[in-house]
Design an enzyme around this catalytic site. Structure first.
Site, PDB file in Angstrom:
ATOM      1  N   THR A 121       0.868  -1.177   0.000  1.00 60.70           N
ATOM      2  CA  THR A 121       0.000   0.000   0.000  1.00 60.70           C
ATOM      3  C   THR A 121       0.901   1.222   0.000  1.00 60.70           C
ATOM      4  OG1 THR A 121      -1.755  -1.146   1.184  1.00 60.70           O
ATOM      5  CG2 THR A 121      -1.789   1.252   1.240  1.00 60.70           C
TER       6      THR A 121
ATOM      7  N   LYS B  41      -7.445   1.175  -2.459  1.00 60.35           N
ATOM      8  CA  LYS B  41      -6.975   0.783  -1.131  1.00 60.35           C
ATOM      9  C   LYS B  41      -7.096   1.937  -0.146  1.00 60.35           C
ATOM     10  CE  LYS B  41      -5.182  -1.697   2.131  1.00 60.35           C
ATOM     11  NZ  LYS B  41      -3.850  -2.314   2.093  1.00 60.35           N
TER      12      LYS B  41
ATOM     13  N   LYS C  23       0.701   5.029   8.317  1.00 55.67           N
ATOM     14  CA  LYS C  23       1.288   5.371   7.012  1.00 55.67           C
ATOM     15  C   LYS C  23       0.197   5.455   5.947  1.00 55.67           C
ATOM     16  CE  LYS C  23       2.501   2.049   4.559  1.00 55.67           C
ATOM     17  NZ  LYS C  23       1.938   1.151   3.516  1.00 55.67           N
TER      18      LYS C  23
END
Length: 285
Positions: free
Chosen positions: A97, A172, A240
């Site tokens: 990701t 995502k 993150k």
């Protein structure tokens, strides 16, 4: 497509490699610290490579599953990186990701070198990786997606072509935004129940199958109750992801609040715990 280079053999990467091996692919691996993989290498017999370039050289496809955007950039563009070694016509699949803009940059450089590039982040955590039931969100050329579909089917169950390069990463981000609100809601519900003296097992049985039910509730609330904070997905990696989503622009007030709560936990040294550790914020632990 028979030979695969797999870069990044951590919590997610290990079971993904095992599923590829079970599907009949020949897999070579590279990860940052070989000493952490002694048991894994002995168990699987996969070929170890000393650099990302060595892992990529001559393979039909190269899969990356690393931690942060800077790690992705390093393994693709750095010295002894993938782009310097991948053979013309190979498929490069980043399942980390990461930033959609970085996915576009890799694809542009790969195309210039005669490579096929897909961004294919996943959802489902270590459980999905172990059971080959990951949701895989794929961006890139549709013909490249079709060519790599058997690879994805060895690792996941819900596999969707999302659109052009970067679309997998954007999907995502939407997934992580939804999770942020959901996991905070699960924590808040459990904390409320604990304060009210309710039995948490009865609570879970009562609300998990109704309108409030979710994957987060069924899989992570039991861990919260047991104070099991072992990572299926690292808290620090979720931060993150949330920061990447925020960087795309636009107001995301729920995400911003949840990210701040997780940030407080990380500042207290909890970054290597699982995302279910958010309950500790509510409990004041």
């Amino acid at each position: 497509m028979k030979t695969i280079g797999f870069i990044g053999v951590g919590v997610m990467g290990r079971p993904m490699v095992k599923n590829l091996l079970q599907a009949g692919y020949a897999v070579a691996v590279y990860s940052r610290t070989k000493s952490k993989l002694t048991d894994f290498l002995a168990e699987t017999g996969v070929q170890w490579c000393d650099t990302a370039a060595e892992c990529a050289a001559g393979r039909d496809a190269v899969i990356t599953m690393v931690g942060y955007p800077q790690d992705v950039e390093q393994v693709y563009f750095g010295e002894n990186g993938i782009l310097s070694a991948a053979r013309e016509g190979a498929y490069l699949i980043d399942m980390t990701t990461t930033d959609p803009k970085l996915a576009v940059r890799i694809a542009a450089e790969g195309k210039a070198r005669g490579l096929h590039v897909l961004d294919a982040p996943v959802s489902g955590g270590d459980t999905g990786a172990k059971n080959a039931t990951l949701s895989i969100m794929v961006g890139g050329e549709e013909a490249d997606f079709a060519a790599c579909l058997p690879l994805f089917q060895a690792m996941g169950r819900q596999i969707v072509y999302e659109g052009p390069v970067g679309a997998g990463q954007h999907t995502k981000m939407a997934n992580q935004i939804a999770i942020a609100g959901t996991i905070a809601g699960v924590c808040e519900a459990l904390f409320y129940a604990e304060r009210g003296g309710l039995d948490p097992e009865r609570l879970l049985a009562s609300i998990s199958k109704g309108a409030a039910g979710s994957w987060q509730m069924e899989n992570l609330m039991p861990k919260m109750v047991k104070e099991d904070y072992a990572p299926g997905f690292f808290l620090k990696h979720f931060i993150k992801d949330m920061k990447i989503a925020q960087a795309q622009g636009g107001a995301l007030p729920v995400l911003e609040r949840v990210c701040a709560m997780y940030g407080d936990l990380e500042a207290e040294g909890m970054g290597d715990l699982g995302t279910q550790a958010l309950i500790r914020y509510y409990r004041g632990e």
